[in-house]
Design a protein around this motif. Structure first.
Motif, short mmCIF file in Angstrom:
data_model
loop_
_atom_site.label_atom_id
_atom_site.label_comp_id
_atom_site.label_asym_id
_atom_site.label_seq_id
_atom_site.Cartn_x
_atom_site.Cartn_y
_atom_site.Cartn_z
N ASN A 1 0.81 -1.21 0.00
CA ASN A 1 0.00 0.00 0.00
C ASN A 1 0.85 1.26 0.00
O ASN A 1 0.46 2.27 -0.60
CB ASN A 1 -0.92 0.01 1.23
N MET B 1 -5.49 2.79 -9.14
CA MET B 1 -6.72 2.82 -8.35
C MET B 1 -7.21 1.42 -8.03
O MET B 1 -7.64 1.12 -6.91
CB MET B 1 -7.80 3.59 -9.13
N TRP B 2 -7.14 0.51 -9.00
CA TRP B 2 -7.62 -0.86 -8.79
C TRP B 2 -6.71 -1.62 -7.85
O TRP B 2 -7.18 -2.42 -7.02
CB TRP B 2 -7.75 -1.57 -10.14
N ALA C 1 -7.54 -0.29 -4.39
CA ALA C 1 -8.85 -0.76 -3.93
C ALA C 1 -8.80 -2.23 -3.54
O ALA C 1 -9.30 -2.63 -2.48
CB ALA C 1 -9.90 -0.53 -5.01
N GLY D 1 -6.79 -2.77 -0.37
CA GLY D 1 -7.55 -2.32 0.79
C GLY D 1 -8.65 -3.28 1.18
O GLY D 1 -8.85 -3.58 2.36
N LEU D 2 -9.39 -3.80 0.18
CA LEU D 2 -10.45 -4.76 0.47
C LEU D 2 -9.88 -6.05 1.05
O LEU D 2 -10.46 -6.63 1.98
CB LEU D 2 -11.23 -5.05 -0.81
N GLY E 1 -9.36 5.68 3.01
CA GLY E 1 -9.22 4.90 1.78
C GLY E 1 -10.55 4.66 1.11
O GLY E 1 -10.68 4.80 -0.12
N ALA E 2 -11.56 4.33 1.91
CA ALA E 2 -12.91 4.15 1.37
C ALA E 2 -13.43 5.46 0.79
O ALA E 2 -14.05 5.48 -0.28
CB ALA E 2 -13.85 3.64 2.46
N SER F 1 -11.62 7.95 -0.43
CA SER F 1 -10.89 8.25 -1.66
C SER F 1 -11.44 7.44 -2.83
O SER F 1 -11.54 7.93 -3.96
CB SER F 1 -9.40 7.94 -1.48
N LEU F 2 -11.77 6.18 -2.57
CA LEU F 2 -12.31 5.33 -3.63
C LEU F 2 -13.66 5.85 -4.11
O LEU F 2 -13.90 5.96 -5.32
CB LEU F 2 -12.45 3.90 -3.12
#
Length: 237
Positions: free
Chosen positions: A19, A78-79, A82, A85-86, A146-147, A149-150
């Motif tokens: 990250n 971005m992917w 994401a 993070g998930l 993070g959520a 920003s997404l």
């Protein structure tokens, strides 16, 4: 006697170290995009106290005229950001690591004590736990950021296709401002986090690299039992 004490699982270390460069590159590519419409400033009316960022800044770091390149990098990363993070959130839920990270009703009061300790006002040692109250609040806040920003990124990336999300965030202009504010938040977090890592020393840094830290365990006397250790340990030569 010194012993190795397990601290950070391998998965947590992988998520952390993946990250860090991904987020740093997203901020860098985001600056290429921001150059094309750098409207934000601190001030009032016609008075500007601070502008994000002067033309000389873009020219010094060769960020000008790279809008398309910045968008390409940003949307690819971005992917990765994401998915990482998930996966991190899923792991903490499944493994039970969330119990160490999630703030409790005592975390905010403890965070104040941590601040006083870092400023040298409070001399008493901090609680001997994996994460103190300040860390719990900071790390949980970063996950929520993070959520955010997404969601804000998707809203300004596809404002027509995701019109409902964009409207929920206050419209395109507000979503873009929120996305920018979160980026500033990451930069501030980076600065504080790195300063704290330097202050904590090599033993703390090694724990995030190798997964263990070295602790001093009192040797048992001739009649006293050995001090118990809560984590799996191995003697250090």
């Amino acid at each position: 006697m010194k012993r190795l004490v397990a601290k950070h699982p391998l998965a947590i270390r992988w998520f952390h170290w993946l990250n860090f460069p991904v987020l740093a590159l997203m901020i860098w590519s985001g600056l290429w995009i921001y150059w094309a419409n750098d409207v934000y400033r601190l001030g009032w009316g016609r008075t500007t106290v601070l502008k994000f960022f002067p033309t000389s800044f873009y020219q010094a770091f060769h960020m000008d005229h790279k809008l398309a390149q910045g968008m390409s990098w940003h949307f690819v990363l971005m992917w990765v950001f994401a998915l990482n993070g998930l996966a991190y959130v899923a792991y903490t839920l499944i493994s039970g690591e969330w119990r160490y990270l999630l703030p409790t009703r005592h975390s905010f009061a403890e965070a104040w004590q941590v601040l006083l300790h870092d400023l040298g006002v409070r001399k008493a040692p901090l609680p001997a736990r994996k994460f103190n109250g300040a860390q719990q609040i900071a790390y949980t806040a970063v996950i929520l950021m993070g959520a955010g920003s997404l969601l804000t990124g998707l809203a300004i990336y596809k404002p027509t296709q995701l019109a409902g999300l964009t409207a929920l965030l206050g419209g395109y202009e507000w979503a873009r401002l929120e996305h920018f504010a979160l980026t500033i938040g990451y930069v501030l977090f980076f600065l504080v986090h790195i300063a704290q890592v330097v202050r904590a020393g090599w033993n703390n840094f090694r724990a995030m690299v190798a997964g263990f830290e070295v602790v001093d365990v009192p040797e048992a006397g001739p009649t006293a039992p050995a001090a118990p250790v809560s984590s799996p340990t191995a003697p250090l030569a």
